[in-house]
Design an enzyme around this catalytic site. Structure first.
Site, short mmCIF file in Angstrom:
data_model
loop_
_atom_site.label_atom_id
_atom_site.label_comp_id
_atom_site.label_asym_id
_atom_site.label_seq_id
_atom_site.Cartn_x
_atom_site.Cartn_y
_atom_site.Cartn_z
N ALA A 86 -32.16 0.50 15.52
CA ALA A 86 -33.36 0.32 16.33
C ALA A 86 -33.00 0.30 17.80
CB ALA A 86 -34.08 -0.98 15.95
N ASP A 87 -33.94 0.73 18.62
CA ASP A 87 -33.74 0.70 20.07
C ASP A 87 -35.08 0.43 20.74
OD1 ASP A 87 -31.65 1.35 22.28
OD2 ASP A 87 -33.48 2.38 22.92
N THR A 88 -35.06 -0.43 21.76
CA THR A 88 -36.29 -0.83 22.46
C THR A 88 -36.16 -0.57 23.95
OG1 THR A 88 -36.72 -2.57 20.82
CG2 THR A 88 -37.88 -2.75 22.91
N GLY A 123 -37.87 2.40 18.70
CA GLY A 123 -37.57 3.42 17.71
C GLY A 123 -36.84 2.79 16.55
#
Length: 210
Positions: A86-88, A123
């Site tokens: 995950a990436d924010t 994501g």
């Protein structure tokens, strides 16, 4: 949501979370999965071209993290895993904000966010450790409106240390929650992992949360 389960899905016996974030660990724990959870912190390239959209940035970085974690699973038993990356990021008027590099940048970010609406993108990538054909990538968007803050309040918040490992320099699940006036969308997305989206994606691999 339409049923998008992969056909001939290899059995999943473990979930691997490719993240060092304690917040994401807590959110995965909330799901109450019957599978054991292994947490890894893989190194992956987080550079992106300047012309990439926010959606492409978070989806591709999430996928890179998941793929990097795959290389850290040498044991055959661990290969029967679904890996979650995950990436924010925070986006304000087209400017992408990641984690601040220092106090000065945290102050700049928070000063820009105060009294405005911005966007938070996360994501999520789910991939099978053994079968490289089984990869699913998606994202969520939440709009966040911040209170109008004076400079003294911004400095006091930075002094807590909380902003320094957060995209956009604030954590909605901590003291930063008092800075937020309202949100439109998924709260957990702002924390760093949209659990509703993740549960749908895990179902594609035959892992049911409910």
């Amino acid at each position: 949501m339409a049923d998008r389960r992969f056909t001939n899905t290899t059995a999943v016996r473990q979930l691997v979370l490719a993240s060092s974030s304690p917040r994401r660990r807590e959110l995965v724990g909330m799901l109450g999965l019957s599978l054991p959870v292994l947490v890894l912190s893989p190194d992956s390239d987080e550079s992106t071209p300047a012309d990439w959209s926010p959606v492409r940035i978070v989806e591709q970085l999430a996928l890179r993290k998941a793929r990097a974690a795959r290389t850290l699973l040498p044991n055959s038993a661990d290969r029967e895993s679904v890996i979650v990356g995950a990436d924010t990021i925070v986006v304000l008027r087209g400017e992408v904000m990641g984690k601040p590099v220092d106090v000065a940048e945290a102050h700049r970010m928070l000063s820009g966010l105060q009294g405005t609406e911005h966007e938070v993108y996360t994501g999520v990538a789910c991939i099978h450790a053994r079968d490289e054909s089984q990869e699913s990538v998606s994202h969520r968007l939440t709009r966040v409106t911040m209170k109008t803050l004076d400079d003294a309040a911004i400095h006091r918040y930075i002094a807590t240390g909380e902003p320094m490992d957060k995209a956009g320099s604030y954590g909605i699940q901590g003291r930063g929650g008092v800075l937020v006036e309202r949100i439109d969308g998924c709260y957990f997305n702002v924390v760093g992992l949209p659990v509703s989206l993740l549960s749908d994606m895990l179902a594609e691999f035959g892992v049911d949360v409910l």
